[in-house]
Motif scaffolding. Structure first.
Motif, PDB file in Angstrom:
ATOM      1  N   ASN A 121       0.826  -1.210   0.000  1.00  0.00           N
ATOM      2  CA  ASN A 121       0.000   0.000   0.000  1.00  0.00           C
ATOM      3  C   ASN A 121       0.862   1.263   0.000  1.00  0.00           C
ATOM      4  O   ASN A 121       0.533   2.255  -0.661  1.00  0.00           O
ATOM      5  N   THR A 122       1.971   1.220   0.729  1.00  0.00           N
ATOM      6  CA  THR A 122       2.883   2.366   0.735  1.00  0.00           C
ATOM      7  C   THR A 122       3.546   2.544  -0.620  1.00  0.00           C
ATOM      8  O   THR A 122       3.655   3.665  -1.135  1.00  0.00           O
ATOM      9  N   VAL A 123       4.005   1.455  -1.213  1.00  0.00           N
ATOM     10  CA  VAL A 123       4.664   1.531  -2.530  1.00  0.00           C
ATOM     11  C   VAL A 123       3.684   2.010  -3.596  1.00  0.00           C
ATOM     12  O   VAL A 123       4.036   2.832  -4.459  1.00  0.00           O
ATOM     13  N   ALA A 124       2.450   1.517  -3.552  1.00  0.00           N
ATOM     14  CA  ALA A 124       1.446   1.948  -4.534  1.00  0.00           C
ATOM     15  C   ALA A 124       1.183   3.443  -4.409  1.00  0.00           C
ATOM     16  O   ALA A 124       1.119   4.167  -5.417  1.00  0.00           O
ATOM     17  N   LEU A 125       1.050   3.931  -3.181  1.00  0.00           N
ATOM     18  CA  LEU A 125       0.808   5.358  -2.958  1.00  0.00           C
ATOM     19  C   LEU A 125       1.982   6.198  -3.448  1.00  0.00           C
ATOM     20  O   LEU A 125       1.802   7.197  -4.156  1.00  0.00           O
ATOM     21  N   ALA A 126       3.204   5.801  -3.088  1.00  0.00           N
ATOM     22  CA  ALA A 126       4.392   6.557  -3.489  1.00  0.00           C
ATOM     23  C   ALA A 126       4.607   6.497  -4.993  1.00  0.00           C
ATOM     24  O   ALA A 126       5.020   7.491  -5.613  1.00  0.00           O
ATOM     25  N   SER A 127       4.332   5.352  -5.613  1.00  0.00           N
ATOM     26  CA  SER A 127       4.521   5.216  -7.063  1.00  0.00           C
ATOM     27  C   SER A 127       3.554   6.107  -7.827  1.00  0.00           C
ATOM     28  O   SER A 127       3.935   6.777  -8.806  1.00  0.00           O
ATOM     29  N   LEU A 128       2.302   6.136  -7.400  1.00  0.00           N
ATOM     30  CA  LEU A 128       1.323   7.008  -8.060  1.00  0.00           C
ATOM     31  C   LEU A 128       1.700   8.478  -7.877  1.00  0.00           C
ATOM     32  O   LEU A 128       1.583   9.277  -8.815  1.00  0.00           O
ATOM     33  N   ALA A 129       2.156   8.833  -6.671  1.00  0.00           N
ATOM     34  CA  ALA A 129       2.556  10.219  -6.424  1.00  0.00           C
ATOM     35  C   ALA A 129       3.753  10.606  -7.283  1.00  0.00           C
ATOM     36  O   ALA A 129       3.817  11.717  -7.831  1.00  0.00           O
ATOM     37  N   THR A 130       4.705   9.696  -7.442  1.00  0.00           N
ATOM     38  CA  THR A 130       5.873   9.963  -8.294  1.00  0.00           C
ATOM     39  C   THR A 130       5.449  10.132  -9.741  1.00  0.00           C
ATOM     40  O   THR A 130       5.916  11.049 -10.443  1.00  0.00           O
ATOM     41  N   LEU A 131       4.565   9.258 -10.217  1.00  0.00           N
ATOM     42  CA  LEU A 131       4.088   9.352 -11.599  1.00  0.00           C
ATOM     43  C   LEU A 131       3.361  10.668 -11.840  1.00  0.00           C
ATOM     44  O   LEU A 131       3.606  11.355 -12.852  1.00  0.00           O
TER      45      LEU A 131
END
Length: 342
Positions: A121-131
């Motif tokens: 869940n943390t990686v998904a949130l950070a990945s979307l924010a980076t994108l």
């Protein structure tokens, strides 16, 4: 002297495919692998030392000051904390590489399971924010550079600098609080907390993405201005190429190296730095678990989170270094290798 009708990519861009390929030598990769291994060793030592550097007795803090001495000693023996420090470290490293991060003092769950539940869940949130940050920042930075090239549009340049500077200065958790108050509690458009569906991602992603997007836009503008003044861009402009082809085919690829490198580092930074935002939105990620572990003195969970976060940062940095070597052989990281092979 006559010139070709089209600007050839190999002559227009200063980074040729042949040069990119030559930089990824076994020596280059071995150097970064050794650096990664040494950093990982230091991380293991630091995470192991965390328990032993805590003032007082962690077991006594966990079990309470009134716990019988026999219970404390029995738990100490069960956890192997009565062994010598070197032997404890050997067992710790063996457990880490076998996937055993210990057991939570509070819940009794395997720490590996706690990490496995929260990290995606943390990686998904950070990945979307980076994108989102990259998709906003790169076009914005290029537009700012094109509009203000050669000192034109001073008002635009001042506004760009002021707005992006202010956006970088505001802490992410403050964005999170404002977004919750306005869009969740006041307007009721979006869920204020938890992970209940795709709409739950919108507010935390925005909170995480605004500051980094502004920072990357500033970098993209500087890189674009540098490339606009280069020889290959002057040659491309001399051919009177259409603006879309000029910027998309020749300018953009050569401005992406520093920007994407920063984006890669940003991803690891958002993964490890989303703790406060996750707590504002009660996001079921590793950041929420981190705060719970610290406040409840659940040391095995806190120790594992430090190890996992550190490994993510090291892994992303390694990938970024290698990618930068492939994309930009003239960078500081790859220049010595390139000179030796030339």
């Amino acid at each position: 002297m006559s010139t070709p009708a089209h600007v050839d990519d190999a002559s227009a861009a200063p980074r040729s495919r042949a040069t990119r390929t030559r930089t990824l030598t076994p020596r280059f990769l071995a150097k970064h692998l050794v650096r990664f291994a040494l950093s990982l060793t230091a991380l293991l030592v630091a995470s192991f030392a965390m328990i032993h550097l805590i003032p007082g007795d962690p077991l006594r803090k966990m079990l309470g000051p009134t716990a019988p001495k026999e219970l404390v000693e029995r738990r100490r023996h069960e956890l192997g904390l009565d062994d010598s420090i070197p032997l404890q470290f050997v067992h710790y490293v063996q457990d880490v590489f076998s996937g055993d991060l210990g057991t939570s003092f509070i819940s009794g769950q395997p720490v590996t399971q706690i990490v496995a539940d929260g990290l995606p869940n943390t990686v998904a949130l950070a990945s979307l924010a980076t994108l989102v940050a990259l998709l906003l920042a790169i076009p914005l930075g290029m537009w700012g550079a094109i509009r203000t090239e050669n000192g034109r549009n001073q008002g635009t340049e001042s506004a760009f600098g002021a707005l992006t500077g202010a956006a970088v200065a505001v802490p992410e958790y403050l964005y999170a609080l404002v977004l919750v108050i306005v869009f969740a509690l006041t307007l009721g458009w979006l869920p204020p907390a938890g992970l209940t569906g795709p709409a739950s991602y919108i507010l935390p992603v925005i909170a995480l993405a605004v500051g980094p997007a502004a920072m990357i836009a500033r970098v993209a503008r500087v890189e674009t201005l540098r490339e606009l003044g280069s020889d290959y861009m002057r040659l491309a402009r001399a051919k009177r190429l259409p603006a879309g082809r000029l910027y998309a085919r020749h300018l953009q690829p050569n401005t992406l190296t520093a920007t994407l490198t920063m984006g890669g580092l940003l991803l690891s930074g958002l993964i490890t730095g989303s703790v406060l935002v996750e707590n504002v939105f009660a996001w079921p990620g590793l950041g929420l678990r981190t705060v719970e572990a610290i406040t409840q003195k659940d040391y095995p969970v806190a120790q594992a989170v430090i190890l996992v976060y550190g490994a993510i940062v090291l892994g992303v940095n390694f990938v970024v270094d290698v990618a930068l070597g492939a994309l930009d052989p003239k960078s500081a990281l790859t220049a010595p290798t390139a000179r030796q092979e030339s």
